[in-house]
Scaffold this motif. Structure first.
Motif, mmCIF file in Angstrom:
data_model
loop_
_atom_site.group_PDB
_atom_site.id
_atom_site.type_symbol
_atom_site.label_atom_id
_atom_site.label_comp_id
_atom_site.label_asym_id
_atom_site.label_seq_id
_atom_site.Cartn_x
_atom_site.Cartn_y
_atom_site.Cartn_z
ATOM 1 N N ALA A 109 0.818 -1.205 0.000
ATOM 2 C CA ALA A 109 0.000 0.000 0.000
ATOM 3 C C ALA A 109 0.856 1.261 0.000
ATOM 4 O O ALA A 109 0.405 2.318 -0.424
ATOM 5 C CB ALA A 109 -0.929 0.002 1.211
ATOM 6 N N ARG A 110 2.086 1.148 0.464
ATOM 7 C CA ARG A 110 2.966 2.324 0.481
ATOM 8 C C ARG A 110 3.359 2.688 -0.946
ATOM 9 O O ARG A 110 3.793 1.850 -1.721
ATOM 10 C CB ARG A 110 4.212 2.042 1.297
ATOM 11 N N GLY A 111 3.209 3.942 -1.282
ATOM 12 C CA GLY A 111 3.577 4.416 -2.600
ATOM 13 C C GLY A 111 2.606 4.023 -3.691
ATOM 14 O O GLY A 111 2.921 4.117 -4.873
ATOM 15 N N LEU A 112 1.423 3.589 -3.322
ATOM 16 C CA LEU A 112 0.440 3.148 -4.311
ATOM 17 C C LEU A 112 -0.109 4.319 -5.114
ATOM 18 O O LEU A 112 -0.454 4.173 -6.274
ATOM 19 C CB LEU A 112 -0.691 2.407 -3.598
ATOM 20 N N GLY A 113 -0.180 5.490 -4.504
ATOM 21 C CA GLY A 113 -0.691 6.662 -5.213
ATOM 22 C C GLY A 113 -2.196 6.592 -5.372
ATOM 23 O O GLY A 113 -2.918 6.194 -4.465
ATOM 24 N N ASP A 114 -2.675 6.969 -6.546
ATOM 25 C CA ASP A 114 -4.104 6.921 -6.844
ATOM 26 C C ASP A 114 -4.492 5.459 -7.058
ATOM 27 O O ASP A 114 -4.138 4.850 -8.063
ATOM 28 C CB ASP A 114 -4.398 7.759 -8.084
ATOM 29 N N VAL A 115 -5.226 4.900 -6.120
ATOM 30 C CA VAL A 115 -5.533 3.471 -6.138
ATOM 31 C C VAL A 115 -6.354 3.101 -7.367
ATOM 32 O O VAL A 115 -6.088 2.096 -8.025
ATOM 33 C CB VAL A 115 -6.266 3.059 -4.838
#
Length: 157
Positions: A50-56
């Motif tokens: 989830a870290r650095g996922l940005g716009d899911v």
């Protein structure tokens, strides 16, 4: 928790609710067992963080731009900035669905470090599984003394 567990209740919960929140012991090992059980029951598993996922929504289902690490090199276009070129790639969930084997039930997006996701992103993951029944989501929300799980929608209430 039993020494030997079949994981049938976990698989039923994933299939019924679509999005599941998981709490696993911090020493690890349990996640791999449940991933193996999901694969044996006919799902393809994609591991994400989830870290650095940005716009899911864009990362999972839409074409979006990415920039590979520049490694100190200059841009070819001559702007002088070390940002590199932008490449456009399909969303990871939509790409995996296009290349799904014939006998597969669908894909499981196994997301680690899910505690960094906002409430809106968690709501999107729940709605994604409702819109597309071939996509299931398992989010590791934190640690616990034993492996436990519940529908992600129950956390949002």
């Amino acid at each position: 928790m039993a020494l030997l567990t079949t994981g049938k209740s976990f698989i039923r919960t994933v299939e019924k609710s679509g999005a599941v929140a998981v709490y696993a012991p911090l020493e690890g090992g349990f996640e791999g067992r449940y991933v193996r059980r999901l694969r044996c029951s006919g799902y393809s598993v994609v591991n994400l963080t989830a870290r650095g996922l940005g716009d899911v929504a864009a990362y999972l289902t839409q074409y979006h731009g990415i920039r590979p690490p520049h490694l100190g090199k200059k841009d070819i276009a001559g702007s002088g900035a070390a940002v590199g070129l932008r490449y456009y790639v399909p969303g990871i969930a939509s790409y995996q669905l296009e290349n799904l084997p014939q006998k597969s039930k669908g894909i499981i997006l196994w997301i680690i470090e899910g505690f960094v996701l906002s409430r809106q992103e968690q709501e999107y993951l729940v709605s994604l599984t409702q819109d597309n029944p071939q996509i299931k989501v398992v989010v590791e929300m934190g640690g616990d003394r034993q492996f436990s799980f519940k529908p992600l929608a129950d956390l949002l209430v």
